[in-house]
Design an enzyme around this catalytic site. Structure first.
Site, PDB file in Angstrom:
ATOM      1  N   ARG A 170      -7.329   8.575 -33.962  1.00 57.40           N
ATOM      2  CA  ARG A 170      -6.346   8.501 -35.242  1.00 57.40           C
ATOM      3  C   ARG A 170      -8.257   7.064 -35.680  1.00 57.40           C
ATOM      4  NH1 ARG A 170      -1.680   4.337 -36.017  1.00 57.40           N
ATOM      5  NH2 ARG A 170      -2.527   3.082 -34.192  1.00 57.40           N
ATOM      6  N   ASP A 456       0.524  -4.439 -30.805  1.00 61.48           N
ATOM      7  CA  ASP A 456      -0.755  -3.988 -32.219  1.00 61.48           C
ATOM      8  C   ASP A 456      -1.325  -4.705 -33.453  1.00 61.48           C
ATOM      9  OD1 ASP A 456       0.666  -3.053 -33.588  1.00 61.48           O
ATOM     10  OD2 ASP A 456       0.160  -0.269 -32.849  1.00 61.48           O
TER      11      ASP A 456
END
Length: 555
Positions: A170, A456
């Site tokens: 990603r 996160d």
């Protein structure tokens, strides 16, 4: 130029301001940088236009407008087209694990028993120069199967097993710059650096060892419109042409993690139809985006973060429509993140957490999802059991879970106001989590275990924007603390008290050594600002940029 000199060899128009390292120089070759620079030059105008379109959409929403389906692309939504067939190498994606591109993490994730590991340059990574370049080195070694890690504290060497998860990468979103690499005098687009360096060095070995003749494979974050998917499609075609590989070799899953993107799912798949392997419910960022999209709408205030689950009507509608859209177009519909982490010192609490995971994943598989995400290897056996026992002998549900009932989902369903209560406990938790996460991010760690959950940037963003929303609109609490109005003054006291609690929890020495006070200033400033900052970490990015003016020289 002599190879013994401590400068990166760079092509015309490229300047590197990050620290020189012989190891990094193996990734930052002149040819690789030329490839990245060519991508930047070809697509920077379209990227600027896409970002301006985002700002224009925000102006419409702030003026009272609502997102919805585009009448101009009705023909795409109603057409009978399908995406290219899913490559056999990634037909089974029942459990995917995610994490930053750290060396030990990559080895453990690839060995975890998951079907896919998504190596993350985005929400789970603090994008320091060191982290980004070490990540590229680590991925090169992983693709070459030469990666190892010696844990000196445990005197243990980590290596890859014979059978490993498939690797997806990603890159960062379109909006994030890479300040350490200048192309024609301006910062490079972060995602083109991440994609370009990884593709340039690894496409051939990856296709031979992992892709079954396809790949590399990617996850694409933070899109708001199909025009952004179209840019990615053109980047992929440009890379395939450069490498001399077949069109459609590169495959990508798009995270549907912004509210505007849910109305563009067919269009996004259509633009990427030769390169798509599905969509993913990026539900944490999606919650963040709900607040961000409706930041000026006082009638759409979020309840406590823990109450915004998939049972909320707007969240269930989002998931159901994503499954229907993907399966109609012949690609995977991936479920959301299980953020729980094992609770090793409390067996009863650990069992309860695993049961929550099991129930959530059973909901997903029954709804029609083909796979899901886990934040920790300890969750994988539970999730695998749920999926394999529900869809035995099938790699996915693409051709069996059609979800035609989701055709009746409307715009109103997708933006239905969330229900629930708002409490002082949530304000405190948001503050405590947001500051601790940002303190870790500033010191180079982008994925942080806090209070038995893996946090996160996406989950930290929910904490930040919820605080901002409640302060901005002067919410009167109706959970614990009922009747109390959320003001700047109240938030100031909460920050002071929660900082004292954090100091007690982490210990005085660690607190003083860390960047907690700096994180507190940044987080608190963003929570009380008149205008909502677009992204927590974009504002904080300059705090981790370290320039080395003489790191590169022309050939």
């Amino acid at each position: 130029m002599s190879k013994n000199m401590s400068y990166y060899d760079v092509p015309d128009g490229v300047d590197i301001r990050g620290r020189y390292s012989d190891e990094f120089a193996q990734v930052l070759t002149a040819d690789a940088l030329r490839f990245v620079a060519d991508l930047q030059r070809e697509f920077r105008g379209r990227i600027r236009y896409a970002m301006e379109c985002r700002r224009e959409a925000k102006r419409r929403y702030d003026a009272g407008g609502l997102p919805g389906f585009d009448p101009a692309t009705k023909f795409v939504r109603e057409g009978d087209w399908v995406c290219a067939p899913v490559p056999p190498a990634v037909a089974d994606r029942t459990v995917e694990i995610t994490g930053p591109v750290e060396r030990k993490m990559i080895i453990n994730a690839l060995n975890s028993g998951a079907k896919v590991f998504m190596a993350d340059f985005e929400d789970a990574l603090s994008p320091s120069w060191e982290n980004l370049m070490k990540g590229q080195v680590n991925l090169r070694d992983a693709v070459n199967r030469t990666i190892s890690f010696h844990d000196q504290a445990r005197n243990r060497v980590y290596k890859l097993n014979d059978n490993t998860a498939k690797l997806f990468v990603r890159p960062r979103g379109w909006h994030l710059p890479e300040a350490h690499i200048l192309i024609d005098g301006e910062p490079a687009t972060g995602c083109l650096v991440d994609f370009g360096l990884y593709f340039f060095h690894n496409y051939a070995n990856f296709r031979a060892t992992q892709g079954g003749g396809y790949g590399p494979f990617f996850y694409l974050p933070k899109m708001e419109h199909s025009r952004e998917a179209k840019i990615w499609n053109c980047v992929f075609e440009r890379a395939e042409k450069f490498a001399g590989i077949e069109r459609g070799s590169i495959r990508a899953t798009v995270l549907i993690e912004t509210l505007p993107a849910v109305f563009q799912m067919n269009e996004i798949l259509y633009e990427l139809r030769d390169h798509s392997v599905g969509l993913n419910c990026g539900r944490w960022d999606y919650i963040f985006s709900y607040v961000k999209t409706f930041q000026a709408h006082r009638d759409r205030l979020l309840p406590d973060r823990v109450q915004v689950g998939m049972g909320q009507h707007f969240m269930k509608s989002y998931s159901d429509l994503l499954i229907r859209t993907c399966h109609r177009r012949g690609v995977h519909a991936m479920g959301g993140m299980a953020a729980q982490i094992p609770i090793r010192d409390d067996p009863a609490a650990n069992a309860a957490a695993l049961e929550l995971v099991r129930k959530d994943k059973l909901r997903e598989v029954r709804a029609g999802h083909d796979g899901t995400w886990a934040a920790h290897p300890g969750l994988i056996p539970t999730i695998l059991d749920v999926f394999t026992s529900t869809i035995p002998n099938l790699p996915n549900q693409i051709h069996t879970a059609k979800r035609e009932d989701a055709d009746s989902i409307t715009s109103d369903d997708l933006i239905r106001k969330p229900t629930g209560t708002r409490s002082i406990s949530a304000l405190r938790l948001n503050t405590r989590v947001g500051i601790q996460y940002l303190a870790a991010w500033l010191t180079g760690t982008g994925s942080v275990p806090l209070y038995n959950l893996m946090e996160d940037a996406a989950t930290a963003e929910i904490s930040r924007v919820q605080n901002w929303q409640w302060i901005k609109h002067g919410v009167e609490l109706d959970g614990d603390g009922v009747g109390v109005k959320v003001t700047r003054e109240l938030f100031g006291r909460v920050v002071e008290e929660e900082m004292e609690r954090v100091a007690r929890e982490v210990g005085k020495e660690r607190f003083e050594r860390g960047r907690f006070r700096e994180a507190c200033r940044i987080f608190a400033r963003q929570c009380v600002s008149e205008e909502l900052y677009d992204f927590l970490t974009l504002d904080a990015y300059n705090n981790i940029v370290v320039m080395h003016p003489r790191a590169s020289a022309r050939l």
